[in-house]
Each structure stands twice: as structure tokens, then as C-alpha cells.
Write a protein that holds these residues in place. Structure first.
Motif, PDB file in Angstrom:
ATOM      1  N   ASN A  65      -1.765  -6.149 -14.318  1.00  0.00           N
ATOM      2  CA  ASN A  65      -3.180  -6.087 -14.717  1.00  0.00           C
ATOM      3  C   ASN A  65      -3.828  -4.747 -14.353  1.00  0.00           C
ATOM      4  OD1 ASN A  65      -3.058  -8.841 -15.552  1.00  0.00           O
ATOM      5  ND2 ASN A  65      -3.296  -9.448 -13.421  1.00  0.00           N
ATOM      6  N   PHE A  66      -3.259  -3.669 -14.816  1.00  0.00           N
ATOM      7  CA  PHE A  66      -3.812  -2.354 -14.475  1.00  0.00           C
ATOM      8  C   PHE A  66      -4.724  -1.809 -15.567  1.00  0.00           C
ATOM      9  CE2 PHE A  66       0.193  -1.420 -16.657  1.00  0.00           C
ATOM     10  CZ  PHE A  66      -0.158  -0.416 -17.535  1.00  0.00           C
ATOM     11  N   LYS A  67      -5.051  -2.607 -16.567  1.00  0.00           N
ATOM     12  CA  LYS A  67      -5.911  -2.118 -17.649  1.00  0.00           C
ATOM     13  C   LYS A  67      -7.296  -1.769 -17.134  1.00  0.00           C
ATOM     14  CE  LYS A  67      -7.459  -3.235 -22.331  1.00  0.00           C
ATOM     15  NZ  LYS A  67      -7.342  -4.204 -23.451  1.00  0.00           N
ATOM     16  N   LEU A  68      -7.886  -2.646 -16.303  1.00  0.00           N
ATOM     17  CA  LEU A  68      -9.237  -2.398 -15.811  1.00  0.00           C
ATOM     18  C   LEU A  68      -9.306  -1.159 -14.925  1.00  0.00           C
ATOM     19  CD1 LEU A  68     -12.139  -3.370 -15.812  1.00  0.00           C
ATOM     20  CD2 LEU A  68     -11.607  -4.804 -13.833  1.00  0.00           C
ATOM     21  N   PRO A  69      -8.427  -0.998 -13.923  1.00  0.00           N
ATOM     22  CA  PRO A  69      -8.486   0.255 -13.156  1.00  0.00           C
ATOM     23  C   PRO A  69      -8.222   1.491 -14.001  1.00  0.00           C
ATOM     24  CG  PRO A  69      -6.575  -1.046 -12.510  1.00  0.00           C
ATOM     25  CD  PRO A  69      -7.440  -1.937 -13.341  1.00  0.00           C
ATOM     26  N   LEU A  70      -7.387   1.368 -15.042  1.00  0.00           N
ATOM     27  CA  LEU A  70      -7.167   2.502 -15.925  1.00  0.00           C
ATOM     28  C   LEU A  70      -8.456   2.870 -16.651  1.00  0.00           C
ATOM     29  CD1 LEU A  70      -5.325   4.553 -17.331  1.00  0.00           C
ATOM     30  CD2 LEU A  70      -4.717   2.766 -18.980  1.00  0.00           C
ATOM     31  N   PHE A 117       0.829  -1.192   0.000  1.00  0.00           N
ATOM     32  CA  PHE A 117       0.000   0.000   0.000  1.00  0.00           C
ATOM     33  C   PHE A 117       0.873   1.255   0.000  1.00  0.00           C
ATOM     34  CE2 PHE A 117      -3.525  -2.672   1.633  1.00  0.00           C
ATOM     35  CZ  PHE A 117      -4.518  -2.243   0.769  1.00  0.00           C
ATOM     36  N   PRO A 118       0.416   2.317  -0.656  1.00  0.00           N
ATOM     37  CA  PRO A 118       1.163   3.580  -0.612  1.00  0.00           C
ATOM     38  C   PRO A 118       1.000   4.249   0.749  1.00  0.00           C
ATOM     39  CG  PRO A 118      -0.883   3.884  -1.818  1.00  0.00           C
ATOM     40  CD  PRO A 118      -0.797   2.414  -1.513  1.00  0.00           C
ATOM     41  N   ALA A 159      -1.431  -0.914  -4.956  1.00  0.00           N
ATOM     42  CA  ALA A 159      -1.299  -2.055  -4.048  1.00  0.00           C
ATOM     43  C   ALA A 159      -1.484  -3.397  -4.749  1.00  0.00           C
ATOM     44  CB  ALA A 159      -2.306  -1.929  -2.912  1.00  0.00           C
ATOM     45  N   VAL A 160      -2.307  -3.441  -5.787  1.00  0.00           N
ATOM     46  CA  VAL A 160      -2.694  -4.730  -6.361  1.00  0.00           C
ATOM     47  C   VAL A 160      -2.337  -4.850  -7.837  1.00  0.00           C
ATOM     48  CG1 VAL A 160      -4.623  -6.307  -6.767  1.00  0.00           C
ATOM     49  CG2 VAL A 160      -4.587  -4.895  -4.705  1.00  0.00           C
ATOM     50  N   HIS A 161      -2.556  -3.794  -8.613  1.00  0.00           N
ATOM     51  CA  HIS A 161      -2.520  -3.912 -10.070  1.00  0.00           C
ATOM     52  C   HIS A 161      -1.232  -3.424 -10.725  1.00  0.00           C
ATOM     53  CE1 HIS A 161      -6.797  -4.883 -10.035  1.00  0.00           C
ATOM     54  NE2 HIS A 161      -6.980  -3.869  -9.208  1.00  0.00           N
ATOM     55  N   TRP A 162      -0.374  -2.784  -9.975  1.00  0.00           N
ATOM     56  CA  TRP A 162       0.846  -2.207 -10.561  1.00  0.00           C
ATOM     57  C   TRP A 162       1.961  -3.238 -10.534  1.00  0.00           C
ATOM     58  CZ3 TRP A 162       0.600   1.700 -13.571  1.00  0.00           C
ATOM     59  CH2 TRP A 162       1.696   2.503 -13.859  1.00  0.00           C
ATOM     60  N   PRO A 163       2.789  -3.329 -11.574  1.00  0.00           N
ATOM     61  CA  PRO A 163       3.906  -4.274 -11.547  1.00  0.00           C
ATOM     62  C   PRO A 163       4.831  -4.038 -10.357  1.00  0.00           C
ATOM     63  CG  PRO A 163       3.577  -3.401 -13.759  1.00  0.00           C
ATOM     64  CD  PRO A 163       2.684  -2.607 -12.851  1.00  0.00           C
ATOM     65  N   ASP A 164       5.367  -5.125  -9.801  1.00  0.00           N
ATOM     66  CA  ASP A 164       6.259  -5.005  -8.642  1.00  0.00           C
ATOM     67  C   ASP A 164       7.515  -4.226  -8.981  1.00  0.00           C
ATOM     68  OD1 ASP A 164       4.587  -6.394  -6.949  1.00  0.00           O
ATOM     69  OD2 ASP A 164       5.429  -8.338  -7.513  1.00  0.00           O
ATOM     70  N   MET A 165       8.052  -4.470 -10.158  1.00  0.00           N
ATOM     71  CA  MET A 165       9.284  -3.798 -10.581  1.00  0.00           C
ATOM     72  C   MET A 165       9.101  -3.294 -12.005  1.00  0.00           C
ATOM     73  SD  MET A 165      12.239  -6.344  -9.101  1.00  0.00           S
ATOM     74  CE  MET A 165      13.526  -5.241  -9.736  1.00  0.00           C
ATOM     75  N   VAL A 186      -5.140   4.025  -5.287  1.00  0.00           N
ATOM     76  CA  VAL A 186      -4.571   3.253  -4.180  1.00  0.00           C
ATOM     77  C   VAL A 186      -4.587   1.769  -4.518  1.00  0.00           C
ATOM     78  CG1 VAL A 186      -4.840   2.597  -1.762  1.00  0.00           C
ATOM     79  CG2 VAL A 186      -5.160   4.976  -2.447  1.00  0.00           C
ATOM     80  N   ALA A 187      -5.710   1.284  -5.047  1.00  0.00           N
ATOM     81  CA  ALA A 187      -5.823  -0.127  -5.412  1.00  0.00           C
ATOM     82  C   ALA A 187      -4.845  -0.495  -6.511  1.00  0.00           C
ATOM     83  CB  ALA A 187      -7.258  -0.439  -5.847  1.00  0.00           C
ATOM     84  N   THR A 188      -4.640   0.402  -7.463  1.00  0.00           N
ATOM     85  CA  THR A 188      -3.689   0.141  -8.535  1.00  0.00           C
ATOM     86  C   THR A 188      -2.286  -0.011  -7.983  1.00  0.00           C
ATOM     87  OG1 THR A 188      -5.049   1.392 -10.100  1.00  0.00           O
ATOM     88  CG2 THR A 188      -2.770   0.989 -10.718  1.00  0.00           C
TER      89      THR A 188
END
Length: 223
Positions: free
Chosen positions: A138-143, A62-63, A112-118, A108-110
Motif C-alpha cells: 500500500n505505498f500509493k498514498l505515500p507516493l 525500519f531502515p 517500514a510500513v508501506h513497502w512490500p516485504d519481499m 522512512v514510513a514507506t
């Protein structure tokens, strides 16, 4: 002469067409966005309401400051923001506030969950632009959610809403003429900067700095 008349007629027809599309556009597209976004966030909030809290498993992702607050608080805050925001979108009541709150939750969800780790290369980010269970962010849906919430934040809920009805009852202009001054761009930069602080802090800070500079420049020009 006949050519000029034909061109003028074609331009007039085009203006009539676009005017009618814009007229309906004040009613139909905002309503569709509100219904769809309301349903998506209501479903997400309802799943959290009746599901188990899994935020503890990803708290370190989480940020700030949500990585330091109790996960129970974050879970409840996310749940009720999504549920209340969805209902407000359906009603078209406090639409801009609801859209911003849901936009913030999405960022926030992007993070914590949808953004690549690196992000060692742009290819890693490109892999995340997907809707799949194969990882890669998998950030296409939140985008897409962000893209659909932005018109509600900046353009409002449309005429078929409680916001528009209250404006008429209070004799306030529900659709004031747009302003493209420094304050307008500062407001846009500040709103987006607050959201990007959750995902790309450096970019978010830059947007907030731009907002401050625009406001300062506007005040200097007025004096």
C-alpha cells in the motif's frame, strides 16, 4: 498573409493564456499543496501524539539507523516532525526545510510500513500500488505525498507565504531565475539520494555518488 496573421494571433493568445496561468500559478497551487499536505501530516502527528507507540512492533522493518535507536525516540521524532512540519507548511515558513523533513519521514514510513516485504518480481511491487487494507504494501498514498511535496521543495511556497513576505522585507529575490547548472543537478541528486537511502539504499548511494561526480566535474571545469 491572412494565414500568417491568424497564426500569429493564435500564438499571441496562447502566450497570454499561459502567462496568466503561470501568474496565478505562483499563488494558488503552492497554497493548495501546503494546506492539503499540512492537514495530512498534522492529522498523522496528532494521532501519534494522543495514541500508543506501536513502533516497537515494526522496529526490525525500519531502515538504518532507526532500527537501532529506541522506539520512544523514533516515535517522538516522527510525531513532532509531522506536527511542526505541518504548521510550517500552513504558514509557508521555512517551507523547503519542512517539505524535505516531511519527505524524509515519508520515505522512512514507506520502508517500514508501506513497502512490500519481499520483491521477488515486479508483480509484487505492482500489487503495492494501492490504497487498501488487503496488504501488499500500500505505498500509493505515500507516493502521492512525495509527488505533492516535491514542488514545495524545489519550487518553494509561492507568493502567499511568510517566506515570500520575509524575502520582500529583507529585499531578497523570493523567486530568483532558475539555474540548470551542474550544482543544481547535484543538489537535486543529493536531496533525493538522502531520502532514497531510507527505502532503496543502493539507489540512494548511486544518487549521492552522481551528486559528488557532478560537483567534482563542475569544479574541474571552473579551474
Amino acid at each position: 498573409m491572412h494565414m500568417n496573421t491568424a497564426i500569429a494571433g493564435a500564438l499571441g493568445a496562447w502566450e497570454g493564456l499561459t502567462a496568466r496561468l503561470r501568474g496565478v500559478g505562483q499563488w494558488l497551487p503552492p497554497l493548495v499543496l501546503r494546506l492539503v499536505m499540512g492537514w495530512e501530516f498534522f492529522e498523522s502527528g496528532r494521532e501519534k501524539l494522543y495514541g500508543d507507540n506501536w513502533f516497537a512492533e515494526i522496529q526490525d522493518r525500519f531502515p538504518f539507523p532507526f532500527d537501532h535507536v529506541p522506539t520512544g525516540f523514533s516515535w517522538q521524532l516522527s510525531t513532532w516532525t509531522e506536527l511542526a512540519g505541518a504548521v510550517l507548511l500552513w504558514l509557508g515558513l521555512g517551507t523547503r526545510f519542512a517539505a524535505f523533513a516531511l519527505l524524509f519521514v515519508t520515505f522512512v514510513a514507506t520502508a517500514a510500513v508501506h513497502w512490500p516485504d519481499m520483491l521477488s518480481m515486479w508483480g509484487d511491487l505492482a500489487k503495492g500500488y494501492a490504497i487498501t487494507d488487503m496488504g501488499y504494501g500500500n505505498f500509493k498514498l505515500p507516493l502521492l505525498f512525495v509527488v505533492m511535496l516535491l514542488p514545495l521543495l524545489f519550487q518553494g511556497p509561492g507568493w502567499l507565504s511568510l517566506d515570500a513576505l520575509l524575502a520582500r522585507l529583507l529585499r531578497v529575490d523570493a523567486m530568483p531565475a532558475p539555474r540548470f547548472d551542474a550544482r543544481a543537478w547535484a543538489l537535486a541528486a543529493a536531496l533525493m539520494g538522502a531520502c532514497f537511502l531510507m527505502l532503496l539504499p543502493t539507489f540512494g548511494i548511486a544518487l549521492l555518488a552522481i551528486a559528488a561526480v557532478l560537483l567534482a566535474a563542475e569544479r574541474l571545469l571552473r579551474t
